[in-house]
Design a protein around this motif. Structure first.
Motif, short mmCIF file in Angstrom:
data_model
loop_
_atom_site.label_atom_id
_atom_site.label_comp_id
_atom_site.label_asym_id
_atom_site.label_seq_id
_atom_site.Cartn_x
_atom_site.Cartn_y
_atom_site.Cartn_z
N ASN A 34 25.93 26.89 37.39
CA ASN A 34 27.10 26.32 38.06
C ASN A 34 26.66 25.71 39.38
O ASN A 34 26.13 26.40 40.26
N LEU A 35 26.85 24.41 39.54
CA LEU A 35 26.41 23.73 40.74
C LEU A 35 27.02 24.31 42.00
O LEU A 35 26.40 24.32 43.07
N GLU A 36 28.23 24.82 41.91
CA GLU A 36 28.91 25.36 43.09
C GLU A 36 28.31 26.68 43.56
O GLU A 36 28.63 27.16 44.64
N HIS A 37 27.44 27.26 42.75
CA HIS A 37 26.81 28.53 43.11
C HIS A 37 25.45 28.33 43.79
O HIS A 37 24.78 29.31 44.10
N ILE A 38 25.06 27.08 44.03
CA ILE A 38 23.73 26.78 44.58
C ILE A 38 23.85 26.25 46.01
O ILE A 38 24.63 25.33 46.27
N LEU A 39 23.07 26.83 46.91
CA LEU A 39 22.98 26.32 48.27
C LEU A 39 21.64 25.60 48.41
O LEU A 39 20.58 26.22 48.34
N GLU A 43 28.55 35.40 54.06
CA GLU A 43 29.98 35.18 53.84
C GLU A 43 30.27 34.32 52.60
O GLU A 43 31.35 34.45 52.01
N HIS A 44 29.33 33.48 52.21
CA HIS A 44 29.64 32.53 51.12
C HIS A 44 28.62 32.50 49.98
O HIS A 44 28.93 31.98 48.90
N PHE A 45 27.40 33.01 50.19
CA PHE A 45 26.37 32.93 49.15
C PHE A 45 25.62 34.26 48.99
O PHE A 45 24.40 34.28 48.92
N SER A 46 26.37 35.34 48.93
CA SER A 46 25.76 36.67 48.89
C SER A 46 25.81 37.32 47.51
O SER A 46 25.16 38.35 47.29
N GLN A 47 26.54 36.74 46.58
CA GLN A 47 26.70 37.37 45.28
C GLN A 47 25.51 37.08 44.37
O GLN A 47 24.73 36.15 44.61
N ALA A 48 25.41 37.88 43.32
CA ALA A 48 24.28 37.75 42.39
C ALA A 48 24.23 36.36 41.76
O ALA A 48 23.15 35.85 41.44
N LYS A 49 25.37 35.75 41.57
CA LYS A 49 25.44 34.43 40.93
C LYS A 49 24.94 33.31 41.83
O LYS A 49 24.62 32.21 41.36
N HIS A 50 24.85 33.56 43.13
CA HIS A 50 24.47 32.51 44.07
C HIS A 50 22.96 32.33 44.14
O HIS A 50 22.20 33.29 44.06
N LEU A 51 22.54 31.08 44.31
CA LEU A 51 21.12 30.72 44.34
C LEU A 51 20.82 29.86 45.55
O LEU A 51 21.67 29.08 46.01
N TYR A 84 20.35 39.60 52.18
CA TYR A 84 19.91 40.04 50.86
C TYR A 84 19.15 38.95 50.12
O TYR A 84 18.17 39.22 49.42
N LYS A 85 19.58 37.71 50.25
CA LYS A 85 18.96 36.61 49.50
C LYS A 85 17.52 36.33 49.93
O LYS A 85 16.77 35.70 49.18
N LEU A 86 17.13 36.79 51.10
CA LEU A 86 15.77 36.55 51.58
C LEU A 86 14.92 37.81 51.59
O LEU A 86 13.72 37.75 51.86
N ASP A 87 15.52 38.94 51.31
CA ASP A 87 14.79 40.21 51.29
C ASP A 87 14.30 40.46 49.87
O ASP A 87 15.06 40.86 48.99
N LEU A 88 13.02 40.22 49.63
CA LEU A 88 12.46 40.28 48.27
C LEU A 88 11.84 41.63 47.94
O LEU A 88 11.43 41.84 46.79
N PHE A 89 11.75 42.54 48.91
CA PHE A 89 11.07 43.81 48.67
C PHE A 89 11.72 44.58 47.53
O PHE A 89 12.93 44.81 47.51
#
Length: 238
Positions: A6-11, A104-112, A139-144
């Motif tokens: 889904n394009l809307e899920h991509i930043l 606030e806007h791109f924290s869910q599992a579906k977001h990329l 969370y999106k940048l913490d890869l550990f």
């Protein structure tokens, strides 16, 4: 499977970086030594650490982020738009604002998150500068501890490799071969340091960074064999 995203899920994002100081002489002597050690295998014998310092922005240990530009799709019925905004200026503040956007806007599992060469440069650079500046990683940048399929990162250069790990293609070249109209740029990446420290023209750098975000999104559309964005579909938001 790319077309199923889904394009809307991509930043989409891009960063611009510069050396932490305008010149080598501004560094403490101990840091000059660390710089010389860090770059000894990158420099040719005749190039001194001082001469090589103009490239310090490439390394998060010696550089800093001056702009993060982002873009995201908004789809409603048959209408499509691509909204672009930037965080720039003081590094700590722009990192905080970018982190807030993610949370606030791109924290869910579906977001990329998507960037060109992002896995080798943008994503780790942002993470390192956050740690250096005492900020907890979003969370999106913490890869550990994450498994490869749990990392929510897309990279248009990696997508273009098709498994060829030796292949490097610049965003400009990829846009050209995919038939994406070249934006009217008045600078390139090699000029960022001079434009920032000599010309003191951050607005020019921001505009350049935003153009790269749009181009990355256009590349992604072409990889999905979809219609490119028109100028009317691209919106600058504050």
């Amino acid at each position: 499977m790319l077309y199923k995203l889904n394009l809307e899920h991509i930043l989409f994002l891009d960063i611009e970086t510069v050396p932490q100081h305008p010149n080598f002489s501004a560094l403490e002597e101990s840091v000059q030594d660390l710089w010389a050690q860090k770059t000894q295998y990158q420099r040719k014998d005749e190039i001194t650490p001082e001469d090589f310092y103009e490239r310090a922005g490439i390394w998060a240990e010696f550089g800093k982020i001056i702009c993060i530009s982002v873009g995201y799709f908004h789809l409603k019925n048959d209408a499509r738009s691509f909204r672009v905004t930037s965080f720039h200026g003081d590094e700590v503040e722009l990192l905080k604002r970018f982190k807030q956007l993610l949370q606030e806007h791109f924290s869910q599992a579906k977001h990329l998150l998507c960037a060109h060469n992002g896995k080798e440069f943008d994503f780790p650079y942002i993470a390192r500068r956050m740690v250096i500046n005492g900020l907890n990683l979003p969370y999106k940048l913490d890869l550990f501890g994450k498994k490869p399929w749990e990392v929510s990162h897309l990279d248009t250069m990696e997508l273009w490799k098709f498994g060829d790990y030796k292949h490097y293609t610049s965003l400009k070249l990829l846009a050209h071969v995919l038939g994406i109209p070249s934006p009217k740029e008045d600078m390139d990446g090699s000029m960022v340091q001079s434009v920032y420290y000599v010309d003191n023209d951050l607005d020019r750098i921001v505009s350049y960074c935003e153009l790269d975000v749009v181009t990355t999104a256009q590349v992604f559309l072409r990889l999905r064999n979809e219609e490119l964005l028109s100028e009317q579909e691209i919106e600058k938001v504050l």
